[in-house]
Motif scaffolding. Sequence first.
Motif, mmCIF file in Angstrom:
data_model
loop_
_atom_site.group_PDB
_atom_site.id
_atom_site.type_symbol
_atom_site.label_atom_id
_atom_site.label_comp_id
_atom_site.label_asym_id
_atom_site.label_seq_id
_atom_site.Cartn_x
_atom_site.Cartn_y
_atom_site.Cartn_z
ATOM 1 N N LEU A 4 0.859 -1.180 0.000
ATOM 2 C CA LEU A 4 0.000 0.000 0.000
ATOM 3 C C LEU A 4 0.899 1.234 0.000
ATOM 4 C CD1 LEU A 4 -2.786 1.356 0.269
ATOM 5 C CD2 LEU A 4 -2.609 1.029 2.737
ATOM 6 N N ILE A 5 0.608 2.164 -0.903
ATOM 7 C CA ILE A 5 1.375 3.410 -1.015
ATOM 8 C C ILE A 5 0.494 4.545 -0.508
ATOM 9 C CG2 ILE A 5 2.518 5.020 -2.591
ATOM 10 C CD1 ILE A 5 2.931 2.547 -4.476
ATOM 11 N N ILE A 6 1.007 5.290 0.493
ATOM 12 C CA ILE A 6 0.241 6.373 1.113
ATOM 13 C C ILE A 6 1.057 7.660 1.017
ATOM 14 C CG2 ILE A 6 -0.909 7.159 3.209
ATOM 15 C CD1 ILE A 6 -0.632 4.061 4.072
ATOM 16 N N ASP A 7 0.571 8.587 0.210
ATOM 17 C CA ASP A 7 1.267 9.864 0.022
ATOM 18 C C ASP A 7 0.237 10.869 -0.471
ATOM 19 O OD1 ASP A 7 2.943 12.035 -0.813
ATOM 20 O OD2 ASP A 7 4.579 10.624 -1.190
ATOM 21 N N ASP A 8 0.220 12.053 0.128
ATOM 22 C CA ASP A 8 -0.754 13.062 -0.287
ATOM 23 C C ASP A 8 -0.422 13.665 -1.644
ATOM 24 O OD1 ASP A 8 1.455 14.320 1.123
ATOM 25 O OD2 ASP A 8 0.341 16.193 0.940
ATOM 26 N N GLU A 9 0.829 13.542 -2.074
ATOM 27 C CA GLU A 9 1.241 14.112 -3.356
ATOM 28 C C GLU A 9 1.107 13.056 -4.451
ATOM 29 O OE1 GLU A 9 5.157 15.733 -3.020
ATOM 30 O OE2 GLU A 9 4.620 17.004 -1.319
ATOM 31 N N LEU A 10 0.379 13.411 -5.506
ATOM 32 C CA LEU A 10 0.178 12.500 -6.629
ATOM 33 C C LEU A 10 1.523 12.037 -7.191
ATOM 34 C CD1 LEU A 10 -1.613 11.084 -8.717
ATOM 35 C CD2 LEU A 10 -1.619 13.230 -10.035
ATOM 36 N N LYS A 11 2.447 12.962 -7.353
ATOM 37 C CA LYS A 11 3.764 12.620 -7.914
ATOM 38 C C LYS A 11 4.476 11.585 -7.040
ATOM 39 C CE LYS A 11 6.971 13.448 -11.021
ATOM 40 N NZ LYS A 11 6.782 13.002 -12.388
ATOM 41 N N GLY A 12 4.376 11.728 -5.732
ATOM 42 C CA GLY A 12 4.994 10.767 -4.816
ATOM 43 C C GLY A 12 4.419 9.380 -4.984
ATOM 44 N N ARG A 13 3.087 9.295 -5.117
ATOM 45 C CA ARG A 13 2.436 7.996 -5.338
ATOM 46 C C ARG A 13 2.844 7.413 -6.688
ATOM 47 N NH1 ARG A 13 -1.853 11.116 -3.559
ATOM 48 N NH2 ARG A 13 -2.898 11.042 -5.581
ATOM 49 N N GLU A 14 2.859 8.256 -7.707
ATOM 50 C CA GLU A 14 3.194 7.785 -9.055
ATOM 51 C C GLU A 14 4.633 7.280 -9.154
ATOM 52 O OE1 GLU A 14 0.187 10.521 -11.778
ATOM 53 O OE2 GLU A 14 2.248 11.212 -11.466
ATOM 54 N N VAL A 15 5.559 7.987 -8.538
ATOM 55 C CA VAL A 15 6.963 7.569 -8.588
ATOM 56 C C VAL A 15 7.141 6.227 -7.891
ATOM 57 C CG1 VAL A 15 9.287 8.105 -7.728
ATOM 58 C CG2 VAL A 15 7.941 9.877 -8.872
ATOM 59 N N MET A 16 6.577 6.081 -6.693
ATOM 60 C CA MET A 16 6.713 4.819 -5.967
ATOM 61 C C MET A 16 6.033 3.691 -6.735
ATOM 62 S SD MET A 16 8.118 3.343 -3.399
ATOM 63 C CE MET A 16 8.497 4.603 -2.196
ATOM 64 N N GLU A 17 4.865 3.954 -7.287
ATOM 65 C CA GLU A 17 4.159 2.936 -8.071
ATOM 66 C C GLU A 17 4.996 2.524 -9.281
ATOM 67 O OE1 GLU A 17 -0.308 2.221 -9.858
ATOM 68 O OE2 GLU A 17 0.482 4.267 -9.901
ATOM 69 N N TYR A 18 5.582 3.493 -9.965
ATOM 70 C CA TYR A 18 6.420 3.193 -11.127
ATOM 71 C C TYR A 18 7.605 2.318 -10.725
ATOM 72 C CZ TYR A 18 9.928 3.650 -14.731
ATOM 73 O OH TYR A 18 10.903 3.370 -15.668
ATOM 74 N N TYR A 19 8.310 2.709 -9.677
ATOM 75 C CA TYR A 19 9.487 1.940 -9.249
ATOM 76 C C TYR A 19 9.109 0.503 -8.892
ATOM 77 C CZ TYR A 19 12.703 5.942 -8.965
ATOM 78 O OH TYR A 19 13.526 6.997 -9.246
ATOM 79 N N ILE A 20 8.024 0.344 -8.176
ATOM 80 C CA ILE A 20 7.618 -1.011 -7.774
ATOM 81 C C ILE A 20 7.229 -1.836 -9.000
ATOM 82 C CG2 ILE A 20 5.862 -2.336 -6.535
ATOM 83 C CD1 ILE A 20 5.989 -0.092 -4.382
ATOM 84 N N ASN A 21 6.426 -1.264 -9.882
ATOM 85 C CA ASN A 21 6.008 -2.006 -11.083
ATOM 86 C C ASN A 21 7.184 -2.315 -12.012
ATOM 87 O OD1 ASN A 21 3.284 -2.200 -10.402
ATOM 88 N ND2 ASN A 21 2.814 -0.220 -11.322
#
Length: 150
Positions: A4-21
């Motif tokens: 689960l990725i929890i971050d109020d900033e869209l960019k923060g969520r997107e970067v973590m999601e990209y790295y994991i995927n």
Amino acid sequence: MKVLIIDDELKGREVMEYYINEFFPDLNITGLASNIQEAKEMILKEDPDLLFLDVNMPEGSGFELVESVDLKDKMVVFVTAYAKHALQAFKVDAFAYLMKPINIQELSNVVSKARKKLKDVELISLAKGGDKIKLKVSNSYHIAKVSDII
């Protein structure tokens, strides 16, 4: 492993999601939360193993989430741009602490450590069944039936 990725900033969520995927395709991102309330709901619904949690959010801090939800069997990785929160993170039993911008090698180290911990927890759970035991052989563990041991 459920993430689960929890971050109020869209960019923060997107970067973590990209790295994991991109680098850890075996991890399963079960949710992306932009605030503490969403995070609470997703934790209860999805039962993630690993949480990447931002510290500073407008509707409450990551520390408030940790204090308000039972996360004792979860691996919480605080992700923030501020080193000043590191001591507090480890006081609440953080699994790890990552600084933004995310360094892929540091993220890889955290994921490796999480995989190992999850595997150890699964092996210990099996071993607690009473008829099995966990045996360390070289750098890995094997489960054996107690009745098979001479």
